[in-house]
Structure formats: C-alpha cells, structure tokens
Write an enzyme that holds these catalytic residues in place. Structure first.
Site, PDB file in Angstrom:
ATOM      1  N   GLU A   1      43.986  39.299  40.867  1.00 42.06           N
ATOM      2  CA  GLU A   1      45.007  40.333  41.028  1.00 42.06           C
ATOM      3  C   GLU A   1      45.263  40.714  42.481  1.00 42.06           C
ATOM      4  OE1 GLU A   1      44.537  43.762  38.598  1.00 42.06           O
ATOM      5  OE2 GLU A   1      44.287  42.628  36.763  1.00 42.06           O
TER       6      GLU A   1
ATOM      7  N   GLU B   1      42.041  38.500  31.622  1.00 46.18           N
ATOM      8  CA  GLU B   1      41.656  39.893  31.292  1.00 46.18           C
ATOM      9  C   GLU B   1      42.653  40.475  30.319  1.00 46.18           C
ATOM     10  OE1 GLU B   1      41.161  42.697  34.545  1.00 46.18           O
ATOM     11  OE2 GLU B   1      40.039  41.217  35.706  1.00 46.18           O
TER      12      GLU B   1
HETATM   13  C1  PNW Z   1      42.243  45.156  36.544  1.00 44.01           C
HETATM   14  N1  PNW Z   1      47.677  48.629  36.978  1.00 44.01           N
HETATM   15  O1  PNW Z   1      42.744  46.166  37.372  1.00 44.01           O
HETATM   16  C2  PNW Z   1      41.027  44.580  37.258  1.00 44.01           C
HETATM   17  O2  PNW Z   1      41.066  43.187  37.448  1.00 44.01           O
HETATM   18  C3  PNW Z   1      39.731  45.026  36.707  1.00 44.01           C
HETATM   19  O3  PNW Z   1      38.751  44.947  37.697  1.00 44.01           O
HETATM   20  C4  PNW Z   1      39.878  46.415  36.121  1.00 44.01           C
HETATM   21  O4  PNW Z   1      38.666  46.994  35.771  1.00 44.01           O
HETATM   22  C5  PNW Z   1      40.801  46.299  34.940  1.00 44.01           C
HETATM   23  O5  PNW Z   1      42.025  45.677  35.280  1.00 44.01           O
HETATM   24  C6  PNW Z   1      41.103  47.626  34.260  1.00 44.01           C
HETATM   25  O6  PNW Z   1      41.728  48.504  35.143  1.00 44.01           O
HETATM   26  C7  PNW Z   1      43.969  46.766  37.219  1.00 44.01           C
HETATM   27  O7  PNW Z   1      47.916  49.605  37.653  1.00 44.01           O
HETATM   28  C8  PNW Z   1      44.233  47.873  37.985  1.00 44.01           C
HETATM   29  O8  PNW Z   1      48.519  48.184  36.184  1.00 44.01           O
HETATM   30  C9  PNW Z   1      45.466  48.496  37.928  1.00 44.01           C
HETATM   31  C10 PNW Z   1      46.432  48.002  37.073  1.00 44.01           C
HETATM   32  C11 PNW Z   1      46.159  46.884  36.280  1.00 44.01           C
HETATM   33  C12 PNW Z   1      44.936  46.277  36.367  1.00 44.01           C
END
Ligand code: PNW
Length: 483
Positions: free
Chosen positions: A164, A376
């Site tokens: 990401e 994920e």
């Molecule tokens: C991902 N958004 O983060 C990460 O890859 C993980 O480490 C994290 O724990 C997981 O998703 C859950 O949050 C994100 O704002 C952070 O859409 C923010 C977003 C999406 C994924």
C-alpha cells in the site's frame, strides 16, 4: 458454499512486522518511523506504541502452530527494514536470523512464506535524511532487498516489494495521520515517485539475483484499490471528484507499474506539486519492470462527492486528527458522504459487491494485468470478549465470508484471482488507532498475550477445508473421467 475456487487457490492470513513483533529495541533493531512517530503526543490513539505489540518476536513458533491448526496454505508477513538494516546502511545479522527462523518454522509446518519488504517501517535514520522525499532512499531500499534476499532467497519464493504505497506516501506525508506525520503535498508526491522507483529497482535486482542462482521467484507489489463511486452519478461535480480520487488512489499507482506512465489527468490535477519535475529519464522504464502478480488490499469502496459535507460525513482515519487534513494533493475539497450502509468499527462501509466489481473491472481496464491475489481483506469490530476460551464475532465472520463469496463471483466473472489472505491473523497495533481496533481472527489479550481463535477463525478454517475437499473431489472426478 465454497466450491468455485480454481485448483491450487491459496488461502492465507496476513500481518506486518511493526504491528505484531514488538521487541522494538531488541536483537539490534533500532527505531523505525513508527516507533518515533508513536512517541509524538497525540499521534497514536491512547498514546499506544509498537514497543511490545503482540510479542510475536518471542512467540513466533506458537503463532506458526496456530496457522497450521487453521489449515492455512500461506502466511503473508513483512520484514522490518529497521531490524534488518537498523541505521539504513549496515546489515544486522541478528535481525535476519529472526526471519530465517520464521521461514524455517513455516516451511516445516507446510506453509508458504509470502514476504513483503516494506510495510511502512522505514528506519528512522533514513527519515532523518529526508525519508521517501530523498531519491537516495530508493537505492538504500535495493540494498535492504538484496541483504534480505541473500539470507532468505534459498527458501522464500514469493516476494512483494511494497504494501500500500498510497498509505506510506499520501497518508504519511500529506494526510499527516501516518508516520512520518507530515502535511506537505509536495513531499507526498515525491514519496510516491521514490517508492515507485524503489519498487522497480528492487524488482529488477531481485530478478537478477534469482536468475543467477537459478531459483524460481514470484515478484509483485500490493496496492490498496477502491471503487471511487460518484455520490450522484448524474452530477458533474461528483463525477469530477470521483475521477480525481480514482486517479490519486488507483491509477497513479497502477499505471506507472503496468503501463509505464503516470495518467495525464492526474499529472494535470497535481501540476502545482512538482511530481512531473521529479521524473528522470529511464525512471518509468524501471518502474514498469514486469511483475508476476498484483496484490490487492480491499476493505471498502469510497463514495465520493465534490460538494462540501457536514464535518461528520467522513470519519477521520484516526481519532485525534485535526479537521481539514487531506491525503489527496490538489483534491482536498473532495468529501466522502455515507451511503447508509452498515459500517465496521473503523467506520468503513461494508459492501462486498464492491470487491467483485473492482476485481472484474481491473481485468477489463488493464489487458496486461498479472494474476491477482487478495493480499488483505478483513474487518475491525468492537466487542470481542473471551468467554470460556472462545470469542463469538459474528459480524467479522459474516464480513469475511461475504467477501470470500464476492471473490468467487469475480472469478466466475472472469477475474484471475489466485489467492485470498485475511487481515489479520492476530489482533495487533492498528497504526494511528493503536490497540483500539481489533482486526484479528485470533484474539490477543493485551495483558497476557494469550491467543484465542475467534469464531471467524474457525469459520475461515472451514472454508479452507471445504475448498480443499472440492479440489480433491474435482481431481478424483477428472481421473475417473479419463479412465
Ligand atoms: C491496511 N484507508 O491499511 C494495512 O495494510 C494494514 O497494515 C492495516 O492494518 C489494515 O489495512 C487495516 O487498516 C489501511 O484509509 C489503512 O482506506 C487505511 C486505509 C486502508 C487500509
């Protein structure tokens, strides 16, 4: 329910080093940007830090045994750059040794290691030299990738460069809600370009190293992709806002990788922030080095409007955020109104059909798309309690099963999806939310570190069992048919 997955479909779970390992200053590890950022008052909810996380560093064999008991085929984990090359220059053999033991433990358990090199934990020493705004960081990343490959390449076949990049560039450098906590759109776009470059340079180098040792290697990257849905599809203002978010969220990452160019409309949208000026001759050729798979992380769609909304319309990514911060350079005005769908504890809307739409659409829009893996997908919900050694989490279970169903429909609709990794194996350090949000299919008691599989873990294990049984059945039927 599950008999529609292609043979060999990979079932796994995912974690990330900074979220689970703990041992933040043990075995030669030094600060990553998340260790440093978490110490800044107001940055992480409740002042939580990744110092101990869920103590995976000391409980690794137990965690691998847990995965084996659930029947997982594969485990997606990340190596911590700040453990492997703590100061950014000198390799720490002790750090690599931890991952070497993890890989051996996985292979002994019959679990395929799926390694990610960058899940957001840059060594703080490199941040002090500008972090991802400094082009040199891309070259340091290649050295880190080489050192990791030299230690593990004989046993690890699946390598992901970045997890990401949107979060570790736009949210970290413009939105200010992830480490390093900056709110500078120019810096954010420099971070985007330099992470792309690091990905391309490392992909090329790892491919050379694997070829030189005649080892098979599968190389890829993980993006978080979304459907940017116009709130009112008949309103030109909302359509324009959705185009901009689709550009910054999806196409600014997909197109350099797959097509070797930044989308022209995105370059125009961000023309005031210096992205085009950073691109040196040859960069886009490097960035578009062929990949063997694309990892897709997906949690929710984004309903996009170009009209102002009440402050409550877009829940912030973290509880302490200041209003008005946006990770989207040049598109700060865009809002994300609710569509009235059910929401998780992150306030993210639940819409499994969105995952099906996204996967089918990717294949249609990018003819040279490599095979996809859902690297994920999962959900945080409040209210997990351990009662008699069990945790009933029907909402998380339903979320996961519904999204697995959406993946099956996408495959029927033509998407080439080869695997699914649930986020996350364990409750863990959820970045700016600290320990307040639980994504695990396994519950962790944050006082004792005791692990308890939740009902969602047992339901997921059932899906895996049924899918494998259907595989075996199909193989047996084929054999009979050819007799
Ligand atoms: C991902 N958004 O983060 C990460 O890859 C993980 O480490 C994290 O724990 C997981 O998703 C859950 O949050 C994100 O704002 C952070 O859409 C923010 C977003 C999406 C994924």
């Amino acid at each position: 329910m599950v008999n529609t997955f292609p043979p060999g479909f990979l079932w796994g779970s995912a974690t990330a080093a900074a979220q689970i390992e703990g041992a933040a200053h043990e075995g030669g590890k030094e600060d990553s940007i998340w260790d440093a950022y978490a110490r800044v008052p107001g940055s992480v909810a409740a002042g939580d830090t990744p110092d101990r996380a869920v103590d995976h560093y000391h409980r690794m064999p137990e965690d691998v045994a847990l995965m084996k008991s659930l029947g997982l085929d594969s485990y997606r984990f990340s190596t911590s750059w700040a453990r492997v090359v703590p100061g950014g220059r000198t390799v720490n053999a002790k750090g690599l040794d931890f991952y070497s033991r993890l890989v051996d433990e996985l292979l002994d358990a019959g679990i395929l290691p799926w390694l990610t090199l960058y899940h957001w934990d840059l060594p703080q020493a490199l941040q002090e030299k500008g972090g991802w705004t400094n082009r040199d960081t891309a070259h340091r990343f290649v050295e880190y990738a080489e050192a990791t490959y030299e230690a593990l390449g004989d046993r690890v076949s699946h390598w992901t460069t970045f997890n990401e990049p949107l979060c570790s560039s736009l949210i970290g450098y413009a939105g200010g809600e992830h480490a390093p906590g900056l709110t500078d759109p120019r810096a954010a776009l420099a971070a985007v370009h330099h992470q792309h470059l690091a990905h391309g340079l490392a992909t090329t180098r790892l491919r050379e190293l694997a070829a030189a040792s005649s080892r098979p290697i599968e190389l890829g990257i993980t993006l978080n992709l979304t459907n940017a849905v116009p709130n009112d599809p008949t309103d030109p203002v909302d359509l324009e806002a959705a185009r901009r978010i689709d550009g910054l969220w999806n196409r600014m990452f997909l197109e350099p990788l797959l097509l070797g160019s930044y989308p022209a409309d995105v370059l125009d949208d961000v023309r005031d922030f210096g992205l085009a000026e950073l691109i040196e001759p040859g960069d886009l050729e490097t960035i578009s080095a062929p990949i063997d798979f694309l990892g897709v992380n997906h949690y929710h769609d984004d309903n996009v409007s170009g009209h102002p909304q009440p402050a409550s319309a877009r829940p912030s990514l973290k509880p302490t955020a200041k209003p008005g911060r946006s990770p989207f350079p040049g598109s700060e005005y865009v809002s994300f109104p609710s569509r009235g769908l059910p929401r998780t504890a992150m306030d993210w809307e639940v819409n499994p059909d969105g995952l099906e739409t996204l996967l089918v659409r990717l294949g249609r829009e990018y003819p040279n798309l490599p095979p996809l893996y859902i690297t994920e997908n999962g959900a945080a919900y409040d209210g997990d309690v351990v009662v008699d050694g069990a945790v009933d989490d029907p909402e998380r279970r339903d979320y996961i099963l519904a999204h697995i169903g959406a993946v099956a429909r996408a495959i029927e609709g033509g998407a080439d999806v080869r695997g699914y990794f649930v986020w996350s194996l364990l409750d863990n350090f959820e970045w700016a939310w600290g320990y307040a949000k639980r994504f695990g299919i396994v519950h962790v008691d944050y006082d004792t570190f005791v692990r308890t599989p939740k009902a969602s873990a047992l339901a997921y294990a059932d899906v895996i069992r049924q899918s494998k049984e259907a595989d075996r059945q199909a193989i047996a039927d084929d054999a009979r048919a050819t007799l």
